[in-house]
Write an enzyme that holds these catalytic residues in place. Structure first.
Site, PDB file in Angstrom:
ATOM      1  CD  GLU A  90      -3.229  -0.259   1.994  1.00  0.00           C
ATOM      2  OE1 GLU A  90      -3.050   0.292   3.044  1.00  0.00           O
ATOM      3  OE2 GLU A  90      -4.239  -0.992   1.918  1.00  0.00           O
TER       4      GLU A  90
ATOM      5  CG  HIS B 160       8.015 -29.485  -0.911  1.00  0.00           C
ATOM      6  ND1 HIS B 160       8.775 -30.687  -1.349  1.00  0.00           N
ATOM      7  CD2 HIS B 160       8.906 -29.137   0.174  1.00  0.00           C
ATOM      8  CE1 HIS B 160       9.952 -30.854  -0.472  1.00  0.00           C
ATOM      9  NE2 HIS B 160       9.894 -29.882   0.276  1.00  0.00           N
TER      10      HIS B 160
ATOM     11  CE  LYS C 240     -12.405   0.977   0.947  1.00  0.00           C
ATOM     12  NZ  LYS C 240     -11.855   1.827   1.726  1.00  0.00           N
TER      13      LYS C 240
HETATM   14  O1  PA5 Z   1      -3.626   1.292   5.704  1.00  0.00           O
HETATM   15  C1  PA5 Z   1      -4.788   1.589   5.500  1.00  0.00           C
HETATM   16  O2  PA5 Z   1      -5.058   2.867   6.114  1.00  0.00           O
HETATM   17  C2  PA5 Z   1      -5.818   0.722   5.066  1.00  0.00           C
HETATM   18  O3  PA5 Z   1      -5.409  -0.308   4.452  1.00  0.00           O
HETATM   19  C3  PA5 Z   1      -6.603   0.325   6.191  1.00  0.00           C
HETATM   20  O4  PA5 Z   1      -6.068  -0.325   7.271  1.00  0.00           O
HETATM   21  C4  PA5 Z   1      -7.880  -0.495   6.142  1.00  0.00           C
HETATM   22  O5  PA5 Z   1      -8.585  -0.057   4.732  1.00  0.00           O
HETATM   23  C5  PA5 Z   1      -8.975  -0.345   6.992  1.00  0.00           C
HETATM   24  O6  PA5 Z   1      -9.473   0.762   7.366  1.00  0.00           O
HETATM   25  P1  PA5 Z   1     -10.303   1.317   8.432  1.00  0.00           P
HETATM   26  O7  PA5 Z   1      -9.321   0.794   9.811  1.00  0.00           O
HETATM   27  O8  PA5 Z   1     -10.455   2.961   8.357  1.00  0.00           O
HETATM   28  O9  PA5 Z   1     -11.660   0.263   8.673  1.00  0.00           O
END
Ligand code: PA5
Length: 435
Positions: A288, A309, A423
């Site tokens: 990310e 494996h 989303k």
């Molecule tokens: O790194 C990030 O901010 C995202 O991947 C969130 O961790 C993930 O989308 C979960 O979001 P939230 O904590 O708002 O539910």
């Protein structure tokens, strides 16, 4: 402090010391950008000082809530997705027995929800919870993420039916934004104890906030030692501009050097199954943070010898596009002897004088030798053992290296605009108003 070691001796077939030296200046500049807060995403740098600035009043309250909930719960359901559960799961799975569920060690056993929409998963979870005394930690920074919202609705209804509304409310803790989001609104209305995820800490950098600390403490692990490890690693990461002394700079430099030399995939490799969620957490952290503007190493993982494996053939002889980062642990927690057998029908009596760790280490060294010979550059990250302190070190090490590496790559390591695309489509397909 026993320090994490980053070894790059097996990368020479792709990069030489000169390339790493060239990168040294860039990672030092990236480190300065990070610490001075002059780069993109500089409103999400709260994690840099978290281990030093942890609020002791909050921590005392968290421990009191953990003691209260632990006294009446055999199970804790952690509801969250991405950064809202992977850090806690990484630490808990690294420390607990693989058979913790069966052993019931007196501390609540942690199960997870909100990270999937699989209907069978929830059906099985609810059946399991029918027979357990349980509490719930619902975790969402935005407080609006669909997966944990759906899971919380399902689990909350089960909890309220099982215990009644008032007792159910005393078994729920919410971890979310200080003021915004639906989860914040629900927690205020229902009177749940609430912990705040600081505005300037993004989800994937939040394991050292209540997001990680509460579930980890509920599982019976020492969050003070975790924070101490992170604090000590922070000092190392901040103090030195020398790649030899600063493992985070070395790691950031070498992975960027390899990327510039054509490597596209980085595999985190471990010989301990208990570290599989470290790889999952690391994949989110690096994927990310760096995977944007059509750039970045694709983070992937291998658990050896298991995956040798299944994936070993590809790594050895498939397309040459990957590097490997081995996380190596020197001392095991326990010893299991290989018994002698007079008949030796399986032919493995030659192993009897060795520990399983020696056998596993030989498998690891043999793998590194083979993969390097096959053209895969290997980085090694070594720690003495797996405990709360070393996990705290590793968490801070990987986070700091990630910030530096992202700036060296030339992206904003602290946003995740691409996560929104699925989303929007999902909301349209589900008929959500406004989509
Ligand atoms: O790194 C990030 O901010 C995202 O991947 C969130 O961790 C993930 O989308 C979960 O979001 P939230 O904590 O708002 O539910």
């Amino acid at each position: 402090m026993e320090q994490i070691r980053v070894k790059i001796g097996h990368t020479a077939n792709k990069i030489d010391q000169m390339v790493v030296n060239q990168l040294a200046a860039e990672v030092v500049a990236a480190k300065r950008t990070l610490l001075e807060g002059t780069g993109a995403g500089n409103d999400f740098l709260g994690w840099v000082n978290l281990p030093e600035e942890i609020d002791s009043t909050m921590l005392a309250q968290l421990k009191a809530d953990v003691a209260r909930l632990s006294a009446k719960s055999q199970v804790l359901v952690v509801i969250g997705i991405g950064g809202s559960y992977l850090g806690a799961r990484m630490v808990i799975e690294a420390l607990q027995s693989e058979f913790a569920m069966a052993q019931r060690g007196g501390k609540p056993f942690v199960v997870y929800a909100g990270h999937t929409l699989g209907e069978d998963y929830y059906s099985q979870l609810l059946k399991f919870l029918d027979n357990e005394d349980y509490s719930v930690a619902v975790i969402s920074k935005s407080g609006t993420t669909t997966e944990p919202a759906v899971a919380f609705r399902i689990v909350k209804a089960h909890l309220e039916q099982k215990y009644g509304k008032a007792e159910a409310a005393s078994r729920i803790v919410a971890i979310t934004d200080a003021a915004k989001g639906a989860l914040h609104g629900i927690a205020v209305k229902e009177g749940y104890p609430m912990y705040v995820i600081p505005d300037n800490v993004g989800g994937r950098f939040s394991v050292l906030t209540p997001v990680g600390l509460l579930p980890i403490a509920m599982a019976g692990y020492d969050v003070d030692r975790l924070l101490a490890g992170a604090r000590d690693m922070r000092k190392v990461c901040i103090a030195s501009d020398s790649l030899e002394e600063n493992p985070a700079l070395m790691y950031a430099a070498v992975r960027n050097a390899l990327y510039r030399n054509g490597v596209k995939v980085e595999m985190m490799v471990s010989a301990l199954p208990s570290l599989r969620y470290m790889a999952e957490w690391w994949k989110q952290l690096y994927g990310e943070s760096e995977g944007k503007e059509h750039k970045g190493l694709l983070p992937h993982s291998l658990s050896i010898t298991t995956d040798l494996h299944s994936m070993g053939q590809y790594v050895q002889e498939g397309e040459r596009l990957m590097m490997e980062t081995f996380v190596k642990v020197k001392s095991p927690k326990c010893r299991v002897p290989v018994p002698s057998d007079e008949e030796n029908l399986d032919g493995i009596n030659y192993l009897v004088s060795k520990t399983l760790t020696e056998i596993n280490d030989c498998a690891t060294e043999g793998t590194i030798e083979a993969h390097v010979a096959g053209g895969v550059p290997v980085v090694e990250i070594e720690v003495e053992q797996v405990d709360e302190y070393t996990l705290g070190q590793l968490i801070y090490f990987f986070e700091f290296a990630c910030g530096v590496s992202g700036y060296t790559l030339g992206v904003n390591p602290f946003d995740q605009p691409g996560v929104e695309a699925y989303k929007k489509n999902m909301f349209r397909l589900l008929g959500k108003p406004g989509f």
